[in-house]
Write an enzyme that holds these catalytic residues in place. Structure first.
Site, PDB file in Angstrom:
ATOM      1  N   ARG A 191       0.784  -1.227  -0.182  1.00 22.32           N
ATOM      2  CA  ARG A 191       0.111   0.199   0.039  1.00 22.32           C
ATOM      3  C   ARG A 191       0.684   1.383  -0.095  1.00 22.32           C
ATOM      4  O   ARG A 191       0.649   2.116  -0.865  1.00 22.32           O
ATOM      5  CB  ARG A 191      -0.825   0.197   1.329  1.00 22.32           C
ATOM      6  N   THR A 192       1.648   1.141   1.199  1.00 22.65           N
ATOM      7  CA  THR A 192       2.449   2.550   1.303  1.00 22.65           C
ATOM      8  C   THR A 192       3.431   2.950  -0.123  1.00 22.65           C
ATOM      9  O   THR A 192       3.366   4.145  -0.582  1.00 22.65           O
ATOM     10  CB  THR A 192       3.579   2.492   2.237  1.00 22.65           C
ATOM     11  N   LYS A 248      26.268  -4.961  -0.994  1.00 26.98           N
ATOM     12  CA  LYS A 248      27.853  -5.015  -1.349  1.00 26.98           C
ATOM     13  C   LYS A 248      28.381  -4.431   0.037  1.00 26.98           C
ATOM     14  O   LYS A 248      29.607  -4.117   0.323  1.00 26.98           O
ATOM     15  CB  LYS A 248      28.420  -4.110  -2.271  1.00 26.98           C
ATOM     16  N   ARG A 295      11.362   3.797   4.063  1.00 30.01           N
ATOM     17  CA  ARG A 295      11.009   2.719   4.934  1.00 30.01           C
ATOM     18  C   ARG A 295      12.094   2.005   5.468  1.00 30.01           C
ATOM     19  O   ARG A 295      12.896   1.299   4.294  1.00 30.01           O
ATOM     20  CB  ARG A 295       9.871   1.744   4.348  1.00 30.01           C
ATOM     21  N   HIS A 343       4.522   5.842  11.633  1.00 28.85           N
ATOM     22  CA  HIS A 343       4.410   5.620  10.052  1.00 28.85           C
ATOM     23  C   HIS A 343       3.171   7.022   9.817  1.00 28.85           C
ATOM     24  O   HIS A 343       2.088   6.995   9.928  1.00 28.85           O
ATOM     25  CB  HIS A 343       3.510   4.261  10.226  1.00 28.85           C
TER      26      HIS A 343
HETATM   27  C1  NCD Z   1       1.797  -1.376   8.020  1.00 28.94           C
HETATM   28  C2  NCD Z   1       3.235  -1.062   8.104  1.00 28.94           C
HETATM   29  O1  NCD Z   1       3.809  -1.721   7.277  1.00 28.94           O
HETATM   30  O2  NCD Z   1       3.559  -0.461   9.158  1.00 28.94           O
HETATM   31  N1  NCD Z   1       1.039  -1.446   6.925  1.00 28.94           N
HETATM   32  C3  NCD Z   1       0.879  -0.209   6.132  1.00 28.94           C
HETATM   33  O3  NCD Z   1       1.713   0.543   5.914  1.00 28.94           O
HETATM   34  N2  NCD Z   1      -0.248  -0.047   5.742  1.00 28.94           N
HETATM   35  C4  NCD Z   1       1.170  -2.322   9.319  1.00 28.94           C
HETATM   36  C5  NCD Z   1       1.749  -3.576   9.077  1.00 28.94           C
HETATM   37  O4  NCD Z   1       2.447  -4.026   8.402  1.00 28.94           O
HETATM   38  O5  NCD Z   1       1.016  -4.513   9.904  1.00 28.94           O
END
Ligand code: NCD
Length: 304
Positions: free
Chosen positions: A37-38, A65, A87, A115
């Protein structure tokens, strides 16, 4: 302001339109943890605003590497990348990069810490469900709070806007001192959900657990899962949320995911819109000029 801009972009996306707001702005999407999603919504947001998205993963980059995170992103930023969306499994990774990189840095999830764009999309989803008012509303956040950056960011946002938060989950998945975030702790999922205006079920994050913190998924579902019977305990207009990805019939039953109270797919749609607003805000002043807008003709200088 960000939520209002997100509503604007949601309408743009629904109408199938695109924008030039970020024309020529290069955005590196550095995803060192898995994401659907993100990641997809940031890529779509960048493209819909006319930016130049560049994907970067640990596998397939020189990080495999042994190049450090900072050197890898310094390399990218040296090619005139304006924004880095990151991320990473380490809490604080985005803040660290923001201090050391000459680029805007957006946190797309740093370990179990925060997040923020998920927090914003959750706020937008609730603002719609609650007709614009957070005061007097209460949400139950249920499940693996210890590993949930989603829950932390949602809590900060909800408390800021005036809603109250009740959390519930097995003792092994409730961080000590969680009340310091301004939430109440309920001893059972039923008590958390009774009379609530929304529930947010959290995924069991097995990949972040060093040992098993739950006896079995079956038992977890029975004791802590969000199911149709428990949904009935909430207010009649209460909504059901989950950040995804969900384990159907573990932390939430399949019928509730697909049921009439679920706003899970709206959360996804809002995520794409919120990320347009965040990119726009962070890229302010960075849009590339068209040839017609150049202050003077560019000359090619040949070094002596
Ligand atoms: C979440 C995350 O990666 O923090 N998913 C997201 O970004 N919608 C939650 C999760 O992984 O459970």
């Amino acid at each position: 302001m960000l939520l209002d801009r997100a509503v604007h972009y949601r309408a743009m996306v629904r109408a199938g339109r695109v924008s030039e707001a970020l024309r020529g702005v290069a955005v590196c999407l550095a995803f060192f943890e898995d994401s659907t999603r993100t990641r997809v919504s940031f890529v779509l947001a960048a493209q819909r605003l006319g930016a130049i998205p560049v994907m970067l993963f640990a596998q397939g980059s020189s990080m495999s590497k042994g190049e450090t995170l900072l050197d890898t992103l310094r390399t990218v930023v040296s090619m005139k990348v304006d924004l880095v969306v990151v991320r990473h499994r380490a809490a604080g990774a985005a803040a660290y990069l923001a201090r050391h990189l000459d680029a805007g840095v957006i946190n797309a999830g740093d370990g179990t810490h925060e997040h923020p764009t998920q927090g914003l999309l959750d706020l937008l989803t609730l603002r719609d469900a609650w007709h614009g008012r957070f005061e007097g509303r209460r949400i139950a956040i249920v499940g693996d709070l210890a590993h949930s950056r989603v829950a932390r960011s949602a809590m900060f946002g909800l408390r800021t806007l005036g809603a109250s938060v009740t959390v519930a989950g097995p003792a092994t998945l409730l961080p000590a001192g969680i009340e310091a975030f301004g939430c109440e702790v309920a001893p059972s999922v039923e008590q958390a959900m009774r009379g609530a205006d929304a529930v947010m079920a959290l995924r069991i994050q097995r990949e972040r657990m060093e040992q098993s913190l739950i006896p079995s998924t079956h038992e977890y579902a029975r004791v802590w899962g969000v199911n149709a019977e428990r949904v009935e305990l909430m207010k009649p207009d209460a909504v059901v949320m989950h950040p995804g990805p969900f384990n159907r019939d573990v932390e939430i039953t399949s019928d509730v995911v697909d049921g009439p109270r679920s706003v899970i797919w709206r959360q996804v749609e809002n995520g794409a819109a919120v990320r347009c607003a965040v990119l726009e805000r962070c890229a302010q002043g960075r849009r590339a000029l068209t040839a017609a807008e150049w202050p003077e003709p560019l000359s090619v200088e040949v070094p002596e």
